[in-house]
Design a protein around this motif. Sequence first.
Motif, short mmCIF file in Angstrom:
data_model
loop_
_atom_site.label_atom_id
_atom_site.label_comp_id
_atom_site.label_asym_id
_atom_site.label_seq_id
_atom_site.Cartn_x
_atom_site.Cartn_y
_atom_site.Cartn_z
N VAL A 60 1.46 2.23 5.52
CA VAL A 60 2.87 1.97 5.18
C VAL A 60 3.74 2.16 6.41
N LYS A 92 -4.66 13.67 -1.97
CA LYS A 92 -3.54 14.14 -2.80
C LYS A 92 -3.81 15.60 -3.15
N THR A 146 4.69 0.34 -3.34
CA THR A 146 3.70 -0.39 -4.13
C THR A 146 4.37 -0.77 -5.45
N ASP A 152 6.79 2.78 -11.76
CA ASP A 152 6.25 3.94 -12.48
C ASP A 152 6.37 5.23 -11.66
N LYS A 158 8.05 13.35 -12.00
CA LYS A 158 6.83 14.14 -11.82
C LYS A 158 6.22 13.99 -10.43
N1 LIG Z 1 4.19 10.91 -10.73
C1 LIG Z 1 4.11 9.92 -11.58
O1 LIG Z 1 4.87 9.83 -12.55
C2 LIG Z 1 3.05 8.89 -11.39
C3 LIG Z 1 3.05 7.74 -12.19
C4 LIG Z 1 2.08 6.77 -11.95
C5 LIG Z 1 1.14 6.95 -10.95
N2 LIG Z 1 1.18 8.10 -10.20
C6 LIG Z 1 0.18 8.32 -9.15
O2 LIG Z 1 0.34 7.29 -8.18
C7 LIG Z 1 -0.91 7.04 -7.55
C8 LIG Z 1 -1.17 5.56 -7.54
O3 LIG Z 1 -0.12 4.94 -6.86
P1 LIG Z 1 -0.35 3.56 -6.07
O4 LIG Z 1 -1.00 2.60 -6.97
O5 LIG Z 1 0.94 3.24 -5.46
O6 LIG Z 1 -1.47 3.95 -5.01
P2 LIG Z 1 -1.42 4.37 -3.45
O7 LIG Z 1 -0.27 5.22 -3.15
O8 LIG Z 1 -2.78 4.91 -3.16
O9 LIG Z 1 -1.24 2.98 -2.72
C9 LIG Z 1 -2.21 1.98 -2.88
C10 LIG Z 1 -2.68 1.41 -1.53
O10 LIG Z 1 -1.68 0.56 -1.03
C11 LIG Z 1 -1.36 0.89 0.32
N3 LIG Z 1 0.04 0.52 0.47
C12 LIG Z 1 1.13 1.10 -0.07
N4 LIG Z 1 2.23 0.38 0.18
C13 LIG Z 1 1.83 -0.69 0.91
C14 LIG Z 1 2.51 -1.79 1.46
N5 LIG Z 1 3.81 -1.99 1.25
N6 LIG Z 1 1.80 -2.69 2.18
C15 LIG Z 1 0.46 -2.53 2.35
N7 LIG Z 1 -0.24 -1.51 1.83
C16 LIG Z 1 0.44 -0.60 1.11
C17 LIG Z 1 -1.68 2.34 0.43
O11 LIG Z 1 -1.95 2.67 1.77
C18 LIG Z 1 -2.91 2.45 -0.45
O12 LIG Z 1 -4.06 2.07 0.26
C19 LIG Z 1 -1.94 7.83 -8.32
O13 LIG Z 1 -2.29 8.97 -7.60
C20 LIG Z 1 -1.23 8.20 -9.62
O14 LIG Z 1 -1.71 9.41 -10.16
C21 LIG Z 1 2.10 9.05 -10.40
#
Ligand SMILES: NC(=O)c1ccc[n+]([C@@H]2O[C@H](COP(=O)([O-])OP(=O)(O)OC[C@H]3O[C@@H](n4cnc5c(N)ncnc54)[C@H](O)[C@@H]3O)[C@@H](O)[C@H]2O)c1
Length: 387
Positions: A60, A92, A146, A152, A158
């Motif tokens: 990122v 994490k 993302t 979400d 959280k």
């Molecule tokens: N706190 C909450 O309420 C809540 C809700 C839903 C999910 N989550 C958590 O979020 C995590 C999943 O989030 P995610 O799906 O964003 O995964 P992530 O943060 O792992 O990102 C996914 C992938 O995309 C890459 N990436 C991110 N932004 C990018 C961009 N703009 N361009 C290119 N690559 C990019 C990252 O390096 C990673 O490899 C889980 O750990 C889940 O438990 C938390």
Amino acid sequence: VAGDQNQSVMSPRTAARRVECARAVGYDIRLTTGSVSLIGQQLADAVGERRALIVTTPTVNAVVTQPIVSAASQQLRRQLPVLIVAGGEERKTHDSVEAIADAALLSDLDRTAVLVGIGGGVCLDLVTMAASSIRRGLSHIRVPTTLVGLVDAGVGIKGALNFRGRKSYIGCYCPPELVLLNQAFLATLPDRHFRAGLAEIVKMAIIADAELFALLEREPLFTTEHFALRRGQSDTIVWRSVACLLDELESNLFEDLPGERLADFGHTFSPVIESASAFSVLHGEAVAVDIALSTELAAILGILSCDTRDRIRAVLRHLSLPLSSPFLTLPRCLESLDAARRHRRCKLNLIVPAAIGTGFCLVEGTEISDALLRGALAVLAQDLVVR
Ligand SMILES: NC(=O)c1ccc[n+]([C@@H]2O[C@H](COP(=O)([O-])OP(=O)(O)OC[C@H]3O[C@@H](n4cnc5c(N)ncnc54)[C@H](O)[C@@H]3O)[C@@H](O)[C@H]2O)c1
Ligand SMILES: [Zn+2]
């Protein structure tokens, strides 16, 4: 004086006093359609005179963080410090929070300082955890990059860490002060991660917003490129999904009130799929399978019409999301229902669709028999064969 009177009514051996304090929560979520440098300006306005530390992940940083930070630093006439932490579920953990605390110490962050998370859900969960604990609580700003982050992980209150192999076992409720949404960041997101985010939008559409569902049916949103080309519609999709989620969360932000939580739809069978696959199945992919199974159960139980069930299946296929998974077996379904009951104060509270835009809560007493589950799994497994 009053203090003396209190003293006089206190018995010599015991004393009791109850403390109550209601803390109001308020935070802003802004969606903009401007360029990345505009986000930099918004960030600079929000940070103002305060000390700040930007936290991001390597991928990122290269594609999103640098232009944002350089625009913000230019406006503020000082260089904002950036900490790059490793991404991925395996990072994490507490180690990453400690790395943020180390950088906070080096940057001499005081209680008025602000942490800024720029990244996906993993980065935002870490920053939220760090903000909740460093100096007993720092303010924080989130910039999700993302689709999962936009609709979400970025917009709730959280934060979480994985612990001893258990996903999000340690966590906190810590509201951000500001969330800046802009789908321009998605341009570089791998399509598989993009589609995982679409699953969370499908979830909200099914339980709360029939019009959003119709948009998902109509729009060609297969890749980030399509999403960007249909910018007007895709902004509407993101914003409607966020609004639906916040409507659901707002009355029970700290999840301490009993009762059904419609936003749990798609999140009963999905955790076991993620863990059984050692997280090779993405969260959103597991949510899609859970949606398909819960929908099938609702149809078999006569809660949902078969036509509507078919529409839900069709939209999942349209968005290239999976409807079944070899990791979801009957024993794992039963294990998931037990785990859900434990998590939901001994109540089943399984959310299923009753119509497009309407969730229904299956309460304790509804029999989800082995035969019912087996039947639903068999129907969905056929989809795997057909595709
Ligand atoms: N706190 C909450 O309420 C809540 C809700 C839903 C999910 N989550 C958590 O979020 C995590 C999943 O989030 P995610 O799906 O964003 O995964 P992530 O943060 O792992 O990102 C996914 C992938 O995309 C890459 N990436 C991110 N932004 C990018 C961009 N703009 N361009 C290119 N690559 C990019 C990252 O390096 C990673 O490899 C889980 O750990 C889940 O438990 C938390
Ligand atoms: Zn989810």
